[in-house]
Design an enzyme around this catalytic site. Structure first.
Site, PDB file in Angstrom:
ATOM      1  NE  ARG A 161     -14.822  -3.248  -2.040  1.00  0.00           N
ATOM      2  CZ  ARG A 161     -14.213  -1.930  -1.320  1.00  0.00           C
ATOM      3  NH1 ARG A 161     -12.860  -1.682  -2.294  1.00  0.00           N
ATOM      4  NH2 ARG A 161     -13.857  -0.266  -0.776  1.00  0.00           N
ATOM      5  CG  ASP A 218       0.539  -0.730  -6.791  1.00  0.00           C
ATOM      6  OD1 ASP A 218       0.705   0.245  -7.493  1.00  0.00           O
ATOM      7  OD2 ASP A 218       0.553  -1.095  -7.305  1.00  0.00           O
ATOM      8  CG  HIS A 247      -7.229   6.599  -3.659  1.00  0.00           C
ATOM      9  ND1 HIS A 247      -7.599   5.766  -3.578  1.00  0.00           N
ATOM     10  CD2 HIS A 247      -8.580   7.607  -3.825  1.00  0.00           C
ATOM     11  CE1 HIS A 247      -9.015   5.500  -3.873  1.00  0.00           C
ATOM     12  NE2 HIS A 247      -9.380   6.814  -4.186  1.00  0.00           N
ATOM     13  CB  CYS A 266       5.214  15.939  10.048  1.00  0.00           C
ATOM     14  SG  CYS A 266       4.791  16.850  11.330  1.00  0.00           S
ATOM     15  CB  CYS A 305       6.021  21.413  10.041  1.00  0.00           C
ATOM     16  SG  CYS A 305       6.939  19.828   9.398  1.00  0.00           S
ATOM     17  CB  CYS A 340       7.711  15.085  12.356  1.00  0.00           C
ATOM     18  SG  CYS A 340       8.679  16.378  11.850  1.00  0.00           S
ATOM     19  CB  CYS A 396       7.856  20.227  14.587  1.00  0.00           C
ATOM     20  SG  CYS A 396       6.012  19.274  13.205  1.00  0.00           S
ATOM     21  CB  SER A 443     -11.317  -0.093 -10.428  1.00  0.00           C
ATOM     22  OG  SER A 443     -12.250   0.798  -9.652  1.00  0.00           O
ATOM     23  CB  SER A 444     -15.102  -3.549  -7.242  1.00  0.00           C
ATOM     24  OG  SER A 444     -14.235  -2.290  -6.442  1.00  0.00           O
TER      25      SER A 444
HETATM   26  P1  NAD Z   1     -10.985  -2.966  -5.960  1.00  0.00           P
HETATM   27  O1  NAD Z   1     -10.492  -4.340  -4.929  1.00  0.00           O
HETATM   28  O2  NAD Z   1     -12.652  -3.094  -4.734  1.00  0.00           O
HETATM   29  O3  NAD Z   1     -11.478  -4.454  -6.933  1.00  0.00           O
HETATM   30  C1  NAD Z   1     -10.620  -4.418  -7.403  1.00  0.00           C
HETATM   31  C2  NAD Z   1     -11.172  -5.317  -9.379  1.00  0.00           C
HETATM   32  O4  NAD Z   1      -9.845  -5.911  -9.414  1.00  0.00           O
HETATM   33  C3  NAD Z   1     -12.028  -6.367  -8.062  1.00  0.00           C
HETATM   34  O5  NAD Z   1     -12.986  -6.495  -8.988  1.00  0.00           O
HETATM   35  C4  NAD Z   1     -11.505  -7.695  -8.650  1.00  0.00           C
HETATM   36  O6  NAD Z   1     -12.606  -9.063 -10.180  1.00  0.00           O
HETATM   37  C5  NAD Z   1     -10.993  -7.252 -10.023  1.00  0.00           C
HETATM   38  N1  NAD Z   1      -8.891  -7.871 -10.077  1.00  0.00           N
HETATM   39  C6  NAD Z   1      -7.916  -8.515  -9.323  1.00  0.00           C
HETATM   40  N2  NAD Z   1      -7.730  -8.968 -10.206  1.00  0.00           N
HETATM   41  C7  NAD Z   1      -7.230  -9.160 -11.457  1.00  0.00           C
HETATM   42  C8  NAD Z   1      -6.375  -9.284 -12.713  1.00  0.00           C
HETATM   43  N3  NAD Z   1      -5.736  -9.119 -12.491  1.00  0.00           N
HETATM   44  N4  NAD Z   1      -6.838  -8.243 -14.067  1.00  0.00           N
HETATM   45  C9  NAD Z   1      -8.353  -7.684 -14.192  1.00  0.00           C
HETATM   46  N5  NAD Z   1      -9.151  -7.833 -12.392  1.00  0.00           N
HETATM   47  C10 NAD Z   1      -9.029  -7.892 -11.452  1.00  0.00           C
HETATM   48  O7  NAD Z   1     -10.130  -2.429  -5.871  1.00  0.00           O
HETATM   49  P2  NAD Z   1      -9.861  -0.998  -5.957  1.00  0.00           P
HETATM   50  O8  NAD Z   1     -11.386  -0.599  -7.401  1.00  0.00           O
HETATM   51  O9  NAD Z   1      -9.094   0.024  -6.676  1.00  0.00           O
HETATM   52  O10 NAD Z   1     -10.607  -0.208  -5.174  1.00  0.00           O
HETATM   53  C11 NAD Z   1     -10.376  -0.421  -3.664  1.00  0.00           C
HETATM   54  C12 NAD Z   1      -9.193   0.649  -3.355  1.00  0.00           C
HETATM   55  O11 NAD Z   1      -8.120  -0.288  -2.917  1.00  0.00           O
HETATM   56  C13 NAD Z   1      -8.646   1.976  -3.374  1.00  0.00           C
HETATM   57  O12 NAD Z   1      -9.239   3.208  -2.981  1.00  0.00           O
HETATM   58  C14 NAD Z   1      -7.561   1.828  -3.535  1.00  0.00           C
HETATM   59  O13 NAD Z   1      -5.953   2.189  -3.005  1.00  0.00           O
HETATM   60  C15 NAD Z   1      -6.937   0.050  -2.347  1.00  0.00           C
HETATM   61  N6  NAD Z   1      -5.336  -0.517  -2.988  1.00  0.00           N
HETATM   62  C16 NAD Z   1      -4.736  -0.565  -3.233  1.00  0.00           C
HETATM   63  C17 NAD Z   1      -3.852  -1.290  -4.069  1.00  0.00           C
HETATM   64  C18 NAD Z   1      -2.635  -1.311  -4.314  1.00  0.00           C
HETATM   65  O14 NAD Z   1      -1.859   0.217  -4.220  1.00  0.00           O
HETATM   66  N7  NAD Z   1      -1.730  -1.456  -5.123  1.00  0.00           N
HETATM   67  C19 NAD Z   1      -3.944  -2.785  -3.086  1.00  0.00           C
HETATM   68  C20 NAD Z   1      -5.330  -3.414  -2.711  1.00  0.00           C
HETATM   69  C21 NAD Z   1      -6.080  -1.817  -2.303  1.00  0.00           C
END
Ligand code: NAD
Length: 264
Positions: A48, A117, A132, A140, A143, A164, A167, A205-206
């Protein structure tokens, strides 16, 4: 020891970081709740933020309902999303490494991540709760056999959906899909930490995807001090003892340095 404090970290900013470090050091149990923003400095787009994944992809294509009703189409779209979410040869960044340093120094007890990741583990964090699921494996749906995600992707490129080899049922990505339940053991562990911790550090995280997003508020409700490192505002900023809007890869190394080694 991390690099020298840049000018922007001196003065008030530096003092705020030292105070946030004291919050972590003072807590008997401290946790970090991380999201996609902790990995953007490794080159993985978030969902986002600016140029997030949902600018390019339609969230509705990645629901568990679509997986069940149209597994072939789902997997074709998933291969594209996965290539952006987990590019080959992606590396942990300074934020991942600082969290691993905090754990090694005894100042962080668990990283609870929404990411799939694997970069926290790659950076050396040992106690990682993956809310997540994991982008490393596919499972699978018949199974329960698990295979490396790269193998499932190769099978999907030959014929979608991948099946798979034991199965013949369809393989599902190890990442939790929209509309799917979170792994119950991981969720219970995360909630236990949120209930019992004295400090909660939110990174990148947002805080919009529940139930992960409710963990920091749960922690605060149980008496924990909150530190938020996020580029944009989050719903818990007003509850936080300290908030930093700077890139996590710049703030966390200073936080880890300021926390230092735990007293014997
Ligand atoms: P989100 O995209 O909703 O929010 C990310 C937040 O991080 C934003 O508010 C943004 O402003 C902030 N941000 C971005 N870069 C930053 C930085 N360098 N330093 C500090 N803040 C920074 O992501 P979310 O809240 O994790 O939720 C979304 C879903 O995204 C989760 O379910 C997750 O599984 C999935 N997701 C995972 C990955 C991954 O595994 N790398 C990538 C994209 C989305």
């Amino acid at each position: 020891m991390h690099g020298a404090v840049p000018v922007g970290m001196a003065g008030e900013r530096g003092e705020a970081i030292r105070e946030a470090a004291r919050v972590l050091v003072a807590a008997d149990t401290a946790i970090a709740v991380t999201g996609a923003g902790v990995s953007t400095e490794s080159g993985i787009p978030d969902f986002r933020g600016e140029d997030g994944i949902w600018e390019q992809y339609d969230q509705a294509d990645f629901t568990v309902q679509r997986f069940h009703s149209d597994p072939g189409g789902f997997w074709t779209d998933w291969l594209g999303l996965r290539a952006d979410l987990i590019p080959p040869s992606v590396e942990p960044n300074d934020a991942h490494r600082a969290l691993a340093d905090l754990e090694r120094a005894g100042h962080l007890d668990a990283v609870i991540t929404q990411n799939v990741d694997g970069l926290h583990q790659a950076a050396g964090s040992e106690r990682v709760i993956e809310l997540h699921g994991s982008g490393d494996r596919a499972v699978c749906r018949g199974c329960g056999e698990s295979v490396p995600a790269a193998v499932a992707a190769e099978l999907a490129r030959e014929s979608s959906p991948p099946r798979c080899e034991d199965c013949g049922d369809v393989l599902k990505p190890g990442a939790v899909l929209f509309g799917e339940r979170l792994p119950p053991v991981a969720l219970a562990e995360a909630r236990g930490f949120a209930r019992d911790c004295g400090a909660c550090l939110v990174v990148g995280s947002s805080l919009t995807v529940h139930p992960a997003a409710s963990l920091p508020r749960q922690a605060v409700g149980a008496g924990a001090d909150l530190v938020v490192v996020n580029a944009d505002r989050t719903p818990v900023d007003d509850d936080a003892a300290h908030t930093f809007r700077d890139p996590a890869g710049q703030v966390l190394p200073h936080l880890a340095d300021a926390a230092g080694e735990r007293e014997p």
